[in-house]
Design a protein around this motif. Structure first.
Motif, PDB file in Angstrom:
ATOM      1  N   ILE A   1     -63.249 -23.717   5.046  1.00 30.81           N
ATOM      2  CA  ILE A   1     -62.303 -23.733   6.169  1.00 30.81           C
ATOM      3  C   ILE A   1     -61.899 -22.299   6.488  1.00 30.81           C
ATOM      4  O   ILE A   1     -61.664 -21.486   5.588  1.00 30.81           O
ATOM      5  CB  ILE A   1     -61.036 -24.555   5.825  1.00 30.81           C
ATOM      6  N   GLY A   2     -61.782 -21.989   7.782  1.00 33.61           N
ATOM      7  CA  GLY A   2     -61.294 -20.691   8.215  1.00 33.61           C
ATOM      8  C   GLY A   2     -60.015 -20.836   9.015  1.00 33.61           C
ATOM      9  O   GLY A   2     -59.622 -21.942   9.410  1.00 33.61           O
ATOM     10  N   ASN A   3     -59.374 -19.713   9.273  1.00 32.90           N
ATOM     11  CA  ASN A   3     -58.159 -19.689  10.064  1.00 32.90           C
ATOM     12  C   ASN A   3     -58.206 -18.470  10.980  1.00 32.90           C
ATOM     13  O   ASN A   3     -58.997 -17.552  10.762  1.00 32.90           O
ATOM     14  CB  ASN A   3     -56.925 -19.625   9.154  1.00 32.90           C
ATOM     15  N   VAL A   4     -57.377 -18.450  12.005  1.00 33.02           N
ATOM     16  CA  VAL A   4     -57.350 -17.350  12.972  1.00 33.02           C
ATOM     17  C   VAL A   4     -56.166 -16.444  12.681  1.00 33.02           C
ATOM     18  O   VAL A   4     -55.047 -16.911  12.457  1.00 33.02           O
ATOM     19  CB  VAL A   4     -57.249 -17.894  14.413  1.00 33.02           C
ATOM     20  N   GLY A   5     -56.409 -15.129  12.693  1.00 32.54           N
ATOM     21  CA  GLY A   5     -55.347 -14.152  12.553  1.00 32.54           C
ATOM     22  C   GLY A   5     -55.096 -13.437  13.861  1.00 32.54           C
ATOM     23  O   GLY A   5     -55.899 -13.516  14.797  1.00 32.54           O
ATOM     24  N   ASN A   6     -53.990 -12.703  13.942  1.00 34.71           N
ATOM     25  CA  ASN A   6     -53.655 -12.004  15.190  1.00 34.71           C
ATOM     26  C   ASN A   6     -54.709 -10.965  15.568  1.00 34.71           C
ATOM     27  O   ASN A   6     -55.008 -10.767  16.751  1.00 34.71           O
ATOM     28  CB  ASN A   6     -52.278 -11.345  15.076  1.00 34.71           C
TER      29      ASN A   6
ATOM     30  N   ILE B   1     -48.020 -13.403  18.718  1.00 42.30           N
ATOM     31  CA  ILE B   1     -49.130 -12.783  19.450  1.00 42.30           C
ATOM     32  C   ILE B   1     -48.687 -12.169  20.792  1.00 42.30           C
ATOM     33  O   ILE B   1     -49.040 -11.022  21.093  1.00 42.30           O
ATOM     34  CB  ILE B   1     -50.261 -13.805  19.701  1.00 42.30           C
ATOM     35  N   PRO B   2     -47.911 -12.872  21.619  1.00 40.81           N
ATOM     36  CA  PRO B   2     -47.524 -12.289  22.914  1.00 40.81           C
ATOM     37  C   PRO B   2     -46.671 -11.032  22.799  1.00 40.81           C
ATOM     38  O   PRO B   2     -46.539 -10.293  23.777  1.00 40.81           O
ATOM     39  CB  PRO B   2     -46.736 -13.427  23.591  1.00 40.81           C
ATOM     40  N   SER B   3     -46.091 -10.788  21.637  1.00 40.58           N
ATOM     41  CA  SER B   3     -45.301  -9.565  21.448  1.00 40.58           C
ATOM     42  C   SER B   3     -46.184  -8.346  21.230  1.00 40.58           C
ATOM     43  O   SER B   3     -45.701  -7.214  21.307  1.00 40.58           O
ATOM     44  CB  SER B   3     -44.366  -9.725  20.234  1.00 40.58           C
ATOM     45  N   TRP B   4     -47.461  -8.572  20.957  1.00 43.77           N
ATOM     46  CA  TRP B   4     -48.346  -7.456  20.626  1.00 43.77           C
ATOM     47  C   TRP B   4     -49.521  -7.306  21.596  1.00 43.77           C
ATOM     48  O   TRP B   4     -49.955  -6.191  21.856  1.00 43.77           O
ATOM     49  CB  TRP B   4     -48.930  -7.641  19.221  1.00 43.77           C
ATOM     50  N   LEU B   5     -50.045  -8.424  22.073  1.00 46.54           N
ATOM     51  CA  LEU B   5     -51.324  -8.389  22.785  1.00 46.54           C
ATOM     52  C   LEU B   5     -51.163  -8.780  24.253  1.00 46.54           C
ATOM     53  O   LEU B   5     -50.424  -9.723  24.565  1.00 46.54           O
ATOM     54  CB  LEU B   5     -52.325  -9.335  22.122  1.00 46.54           C
ATOM     55  N   PRO B   6     -51.882  -8.107  25.163  1.00 40.68           N
ATOM     56  CA  PRO B   6     -51.816  -8.472  26.585  1.00 40.68           C
ATOM     57  C   PRO B   6     -52.362  -9.882  26.813  1.00 40.68           C
ATOM     58  O   PRO B   6     -53.274 -10.337  26.125  1.00 40.68           O
ATOM     59  CB  PRO B   6     -52.694  -7.421  27.261  1.00 40.68           C
ATOM     60  N   GLU B   7     -51.797 -10.551  27.798  1.00 40.42           N
ATOM     61  CA  GLU B   7     -52.119 -11.957  28.034  1.00 40.42           C
ATOM     62  C   GLU B   7     -53.599 -12.185  28.322  1.00 40.42           C
ATOM     63  O   GLU B   7     -54.128 -13.262  28.035  1.00 40.42           O
ATOM     64  CB  GLU B   7     -51.256 -12.522  29.161  1.00 40.42           C
ATOM     65  N   GLN B   8     -54.274 -11.195  28.883  1.00 36.51           N
ATOM     66  CA  GLN B   8     -55.686 -11.398  29.192  1.00 36.51           C
ATOM     67  C   GLN B   8     -56.517 -11.692  27.945  1.00 36.51           C
ATOM     68  O   GLN B   8     -57.587 -12.294  28.031  1.00 36.51           O
ATOM     69  CB  GLN B   8     -56.246 -10.164  29.906  1.00 36.51           C
ATOM     70  N   LEU B   9     -56.018 -11.285  26.780  1.00 31.80           N
ATOM     71  CA  LEU B   9     -56.746 -11.547  25.533  1.00 31.80           C
ATOM     72  C   LEU B   9     -56.543 -12.967  25.023  1.00 31.80           C
ATOM     73  O   LEU B   9     -57.348 -13.464  24.233  1.00 31.80           O
ATOM     74  CB  LEU B   9     -56.323 -10.543  24.449  1.00 31.80           C
ATOM     75  N   TRP B  10     -55.465 -13.621  25.423  1.00 36.75           N
ATOM     76  CA  TRP B  10     -55.195 -14.991  24.984  1.00 36.75           C
ATOM     77  C   TRP B  10     -54.861 -15.884  26.180  1.00 36.75           C
ATOM     78  O   TRP B  10     -54.100 -16.852  26.054  1.00 36.75           O
ATOM     79  CB  TRP B  10     -54.060 -15.020  23.951  1.00 36.75           C
ATOM     80  N   SER B  11     -55.489 -15.588  27.318  1.00 36.39           N
ATOM     81  CA  SER B  11     -55.190 -16.329  28.548  1.00 36.39           C
ATOM     82  C   SER B  11     -55.405 -17.822  28.358  1.00 36.39           C
ATOM     83  O   SER B  11     -56.341 -18.264  27.681  1.00 36.39           O
ATOM     84  CB  SER B  11     -56.089 -15.832  29.687  1.00 36.39           C
ATOM     85  N   GLY B  12     -54.503 -18.592  28.928  1.00 37.96           N
ATOM     86  CA  GLY B  12     -54.591 -20.045  28.845  1.00 37.96           C
ATOM     87  C   GLY B  12     -54.029 -20.639  27.571  1.00 37.96           C
ATOM     88  O   GLY B  12     -54.062 -21.856  27.377  1.00 37.96           O
TER      89      GLY B  12
END
Length: 574
Positions: free
Chosen positions: A113-118, A177-188
């Motif tokens: 199993i894997g997980n996602v990091g920032n 995540i939204p405190s660090w990364l621009p929305e285009q990287l996590w859009s939707g």
């Protein structure tokens, strides 16, 4: 008939002895890596020298555990695997056709199993969506939600069956995540609060799956500050307030931890955090007693197993020799030269050629009037002579983009007031520390706050009075070209995307700009990461001769200069 009677007697004796097929002890071994940050091989492609840790050593450990425990060994990874070393960058952005090296390696290790990091979100949808498809195991993310459907973007949990024991694993990421990364990287996407998300999914898991063991795989530290009213590190809060977890595997904060706490029902929960770079592995043993096929008792113990005790797996190295060579060729490409050695160590004590090189390039690339920049690594160095691609990961650590934002003169001053307040001590006497430091060295060194938030400025001339409190430290005297600086005027300011999205709170708490207004201040953004443009700029210039811009200084100098020398020796050695 006689044979039937004998068989019935034997069966009854078996029941009396407690030796039925459903009565047994099951031992499960679960291992966790987290925050590998591109350390796949036992070689640092940035500094060009061998290093400890790495998946190559983890491979030896994993193979050993599979021999000992067979299918009762479970291996999980807790995210932040797609950023750090140049090999991750190479397979993120250069070779986008091959199976991503990290996925191929985790497939080789038979990761369950894997997980996602920032930092896995940081390279953008194209990268992490491709990586997830390359992984031959489920990558979880219960609190990563699709805005359009309200459903999890990734599988929220996974069920594993091992020797008659049902194991449920719930995966979550820090919601900051939204405190660090621009929305285009996590859009939707949007990121739910971890406690609320866990309550929802644990209820589902218990009702629909009824597992014997419940494990949390959370890319989040045990506890920490709020960012924009979101709790960044909430793993311990989940473990305490959402009953049912036997083990919570943590990550993100790069701090080793292994210990038990009690939840609100008084039950014990084991918390495990193997920190970063695969130096150690979270190593958990669960012993379960089964009676008539039902778990009647269980014990949970954990430790952090040091990968120093394991040799590099030569079969692993042979299997991924192509990836090793491709990365070696990538980092060996010459892109220019530099006339003297520069280091980020100097950045804490005054104007610094290392940081001012980035400042100057940011100003040249953006056309901005002012630049903000911090030392992303406190001990980065580029040596005199040829500059290679590997050096670019020393010059600029993260895959940030470059923004140009509109800030008033007052906001620029207030931004710097906060930056220097979390960086420098308020000296009361000449013998005081000039740096704001711990009484003794901590896991992250001497500094009380992360050095990647210690922004200085270029394009303006100013002093920093280390005897004054926040709000009175900064005196901006003029623009760098001698023109007056106006607190009421609006200026174009170059910042990286982490800062421009509110990272470090310097724009929000410091400059006082509401979080929801930051995007409206952005005039422009680069399409690619800042490191790419810095590399292109160096290729154009060919020979660098960086010097400190000398646009700011600490005062009073009679106190600051000796104090800076003392603290530099304390923090970095003579």
């Amino acid at each position: 008939m006689k044979h039937l009677v004998c068989l019935m007697v034997l069966l009854s004796l078996g029941c009396l002895c407690g030796c039925t097929g459903g009565d047994k002890e099951v031992v499960l071994k679960i291992a966790e890596t987290s925050d590998v940050h591109g350390c796949y091989f036992p070689y640092d492609f940035i500094r060009r020298k061998p290093m400890e840790g790495s998946l190559a050593r983890v491979s030896s450990f994993v193979k050993e555990q599979r021999k000992l425990h067979g299918d009762n060994f479970i291996f999980v990874d807790n995210g932040d695997i797609l950023q750090g070393q140049p090999i991750a960058y190479y397979y993120n952005f250069i070779d986008t056709v091959s199976v991503h090296a990290s996925a191929a390696m985790m497939n080789y290790l038979r990761c369950d199993i894997g997980n996602v990091g920032n930092h896995d979100v940081e390279p953008g949808h194209a990268v992490y969506d491709r990586w997830i498809k390359d992984c031959q195991f489920p990558v979880l993310g219960a609190n990563i939600v699709e805005k359009s459907t309200g459903k999890p973007y990734l599988k929220p949990y996974e069920i594993l069956e091992r020797d008659g024991v049902k194991v449920a694993v719930l995966g979550m990421i820090t919601p900051a995540i939204p405190s660090w990364l621009p929305e285009q990287l996590w859009s939707g996407l949007e990121f739910e609060d971890m406690v609320q998300c866990a309550k929802k999914w644990v209820k589902v898991i218990k009702e629909e799956e009824n597992p014997d063991v419940l494990i949390g795989l959370f890319h989040s530290g045990p506890e920490g500050n709020k960012l924009d009213n979101v709790v960044e590190n909430a793993s311990q809060e989940v473990a305490v307030n959402v009953p049912g977890f036997d083990v919570v595997f943590m990550g993100h904060d790069h701090r080793r931890f292994c210990g038990k706490i009690a939840n609100i029902e008084g039950d014990s929960v084991l918390l495990v955090d193997p920190a970063n770079k695969a130096h150690v592995v979270g190593d958990v043993t669960l012993k379960l007693q089964l009676k008539s096929g039902k778990v009647v008792s269980k014990t949970v113990e954990g430790q952090l197993t040091d990968m120093k005790n394991y040799q590099v797996d030569e079969d692993f190295m042979k299997n991924f020799s192509k990836e090793y060579q491709a990365t070696s060729d990538f980092v060996s490409r010459k892109i220019g030269s530099i006339k003297q050695t520069i280091t980020s160590k100097d950045a804490f004590f005054g104007p610094c050629a290392f940081i001012d090189l980035i400042h100057q390039m940011q100003l040249d690339l953006s056309g901005a009037e002012v630049s903000f920049c911090a030392p992303l690594s406190p001990v980065a160095e580029i040596k005199k002579g040829d500059i290679f691609m590997s050096d670019m990961f020393n010059l600029y650590k993260y895959e940030n983009m470059l923004y140009v934002m509109e800030l008033s003169g007052q906001e620029i001053k207030d931004f710097l007031e906060m930056s220097y307040a979390i960086w420098t001590n308020q000296m009361k006497s000449p013998s005081d520390h000039i740096m704001l430091i711990h009484d003794q060295k901590q896991a992250f060194g001497w500094f009380k706050n992360p050095s990647f938030n210690f922004d200085s400025a270029a394009g303006i001339c100013y002093t920093v009075d280390v005897t004054k409190p926040q709000g009175e430290k900064i005196n901006i005297q003029s623009m760098a070209d001698g023109k007056p600086f106006d607190l009421k005027k609006v200026y174009k300011v170059a910042v990286n995307s982490y800062r421009g999205n509110g990272g470090g709170d310097l724009l929000t708490k410091g400059a006082g700009i509401p979080k929801d207004q930051l995007s409206k201040r952005i005039i422009s953004s680069t399409e690619k990461d800042l490191r790419y443009y810095l590399m292109k700029r160096i290729e154009e210039v060919k020979v660098l001769d960086p010097k400190p811009l000398n646009q700011w200084k600490f005062i009073p100098e009679a106190w600051a200069v000796p104090a800076a020398k003392r603290d530099a020796e304390l923090i970095f050695g003579k």
